[in-house]
Design a protein around this motif. Structure first.
Motif, short mmCIF file in Angstrom:
data_model
loop_
_atom_site.label_atom_id
_atom_site.label_comp_id
_atom_site.label_asym_id
_atom_site.label_seq_id
_atom_site.Cartn_x
_atom_site.Cartn_y
_atom_site.Cartn_z
N THR A 94 -0.93 35.07 35.49
CA THR A 94 0.33 34.55 34.95
C THR A 94 0.10 33.20 34.29
OG1 THR A 94 0.91 33.48 37.06
CG2 THR A 94 1.65 35.75 36.74
N ASP A 95 0.97 32.88 33.37
CA ASP A 95 0.88 31.62 32.65
C ASP A 95 2.29 31.16 32.30
OD1 ASP A 95 -0.17 29.39 31.39
OD2 ASP A 95 -1.76 30.54 30.40
N SER A 96 2.40 29.97 31.77
CA SER A 96 3.72 29.41 31.46
C SER A 96 3.67 28.63 30.16
CB SER A 96 4.19 28.51 32.60
OG SER A 96 3.30 27.42 32.78
N PHE A 97 4.83 28.48 29.56
CA PHE A 97 4.96 27.67 28.35
C PHE A 97 6.39 27.14 28.30
CE2 PHE A 97 6.56 31.80 27.21
CZ PHE A 97 7.58 31.56 26.30
N ARG A 98 6.63 26.21 27.40
CA ARG A 98 7.96 25.64 27.22
C ARG A 98 8.57 26.19 25.93
NH1 ARG A 98 8.98 21.50 30.78
NH2 ARG A 98 7.15 20.66 31.86
N ASP A 99 9.79 26.69 26.07
CA ASP A 99 10.46 27.24 24.90
C ASP A 99 11.02 26.12 24.03
OD1 ASP A 99 12.63 26.34 26.30
OD2 ASP A 99 13.43 28.32 26.79
N GLY A 100 11.79 26.49 23.03
CA GLY A 100 12.34 25.51 22.12
C GLY A 100 13.28 24.53 22.78
N GLY A 102 12.83 23.37 25.77
CA GLY A 102 12.08 22.58 26.74
C GLY A 102 12.03 23.17 28.13
N ARG A 103 12.58 24.38 28.31
CA ARG A 103 12.55 25.03 29.61
C ARG A 103 11.22 25.77 29.81
NH1 ARG A 103 17.97 26.02 27.99
NH2 ARG A 103 17.28 27.95 27.00
N VAL A 104 10.74 25.77 31.05
CA VAL A 104 9.49 26.45 31.37
C VAL A 104 9.73 27.94 31.49
CG1 VAL A 104 7.59 26.63 33.01
CG2 VAL A 104 8.61 24.40 32.54
N ARG A 105 8.97 28.73 30.76
CA ARG A 105 9.05 30.17 30.81
C ARG A 105 7.72 30.72 31.33
NH1 ARG A 105 14.36 31.00 30.78
NH2 ARG A 105 15.38 30.16 28.91
N TYR A 106 7.80 31.81 32.08
CA TYR A 106 6.60 32.40 32.68
C TYR A 106 6.34 33.77 32.08
CZ TYR A 106 7.05 28.73 36.19
OH TYR A 106 7.13 27.52 36.83
N GLY A 107 5.06 34.14 32.09
CA GLY A 107 4.67 35.44 31.59
C GLY A 107 3.35 35.88 32.18
N ILE A 108 2.96 37.09 31.82
CA ILE A 108 1.70 37.68 32.29
C ILE A 108 0.79 37.86 31.09
CG2 ILE A 108 0.63 39.68 33.40
CD1 ILE A 108 3.18 40.10 34.95
N ALA A 109 -0.44 37.44 31.25
CA ALA A 109 -1.40 37.53 30.15
C ALA A 109 -1.74 38.99 29.87
CB ALA A 109 -2.67 36.75 30.48
N THR A 110 -1.76 39.34 28.60
CA THR A 110 -2.15 40.68 28.15
C THR A 110 -3.22 40.55 27.07
OG1 THR A 110 -0.45 40.77 26.42
CG2 THR A 110 0.20 41.50 28.63
N ARG A 111 -3.68 41.67 26.59
CA ARG A 111 -4.69 41.62 25.54
C ARG A 111 -4.13 41.08 24.23
NH1 ARG A 111 -7.19 47.52 25.25
NH2 ARG A 111 -4.95 47.99 25.28
N ASP A 112 -2.81 41.20 24.04
CA ASP A 112 -2.19 40.76 22.80
C ASP A 112 -1.60 39.36 22.88
OD1 ASP A 112 -2.77 43.26 21.67
OD2 ASP A 112 -0.93 44.12 22.51
#
Length: 215
Positions: free
Chosen positions: A102-108, A110-120
């Motif tokens: 899993t990884d995270s980033f900040r959207d436009g 400024g909120r932290v969003r989480y996701g799962i790494a895939t090949r794409d």
């Protein structure tokens, strides 16, 4: 003659009580160098410990520490307790493995969003409509090193479990001397090896249960 002796006495009195040896400066430099090396060693140790801590999701470890005494009945396991404890260990190990992807980033906003790494890229699992541009998503793609980190995360959790007295008492109520030696040495060996590997090949992911670096 008397004036010469008086002048000598004045010169002696003018000298400092502790005259500095010319070689003392080199000694001070050596001490500074040794202090610097010690500070670097301590700093590297703290850095390695911090990297090792990043291998384990805090939520998984906290859940294990809370549920371990309950599931193992304080180390006095009946067959049903032993089965539940084994299930808890398997579930926590699976959690450590999966959360490593899993990884995270900040959207436009400024909120932290989480996701799962895939090949794409990154499959966002929270925040409908939150996506990453293709060029930014490329930095979150699944890589081979992610599997290495996931495997090390499971190993470190196993070391934590071996340090848990309730788990050890549940599966080894009367350990032999050889078993005690293994239970004492194995977690330390796992911690040292995984720490070295993680310092050599650090991860840049900040997923669910891991600290998010400020951006």
């Amino acid at each position: 003659m008397a004036s010469t002796i008086a002048a000598a006495d004045v010169n002696d009195e003018a000298q400092p009580l502790l005259a500095q040896d010319p070689s003392a400066g080199n000694s001070g430099d050596d001490n500074d160098a040794q202090t610097s090396l010690v500070q670097k060693a301590i700093s590297q140790t703290f850095k390695s410990t911090a990297h090792l801590a990043n291998l384990l999701p805090t939520g998984t470890v906290l859940a294990f520490q809370l549920l371990s005494p309950v599931f193992s009945n304080g180390g006095r396991c009946a067959p049903a307790d032993r089965l539940m404890t084994a299930g808890l260990l398997a579930l926590c190990s699976l959690s450590c493995f999966v959360l490593s992807f899993t990884d995270s980033f900040r959207d436009g906003a400024g909120r932290v969003r989480y996701g799962i790494a895939t090949r794409d890229g990154l499959w966002v699992i929270d925040g409908a409509g939150s996506t990453l541009p293709p060029d930014a998503a490329a930095g979150y793609r699944l890589r081979f090193i992610d599997f290495v980190h996931a495997f090390m995360s499971v190993l470190v959790f196993a070391a934590v479990a071996l340090f848990d007295r309730n788990v050890v008492a549940c599966f080894y109520p009367v350990p032999s001397p050889e078993t005690k030696q293994v239970l004492t040495s194995l977690p330390v060996g796992i911690g040292v090896i995984c720490s070295m590997m993680f310092v050599t090949f650090p991860t840049t992911r900040h997923g669910i249960g891991f600290p998010v670096s400020p951006q």
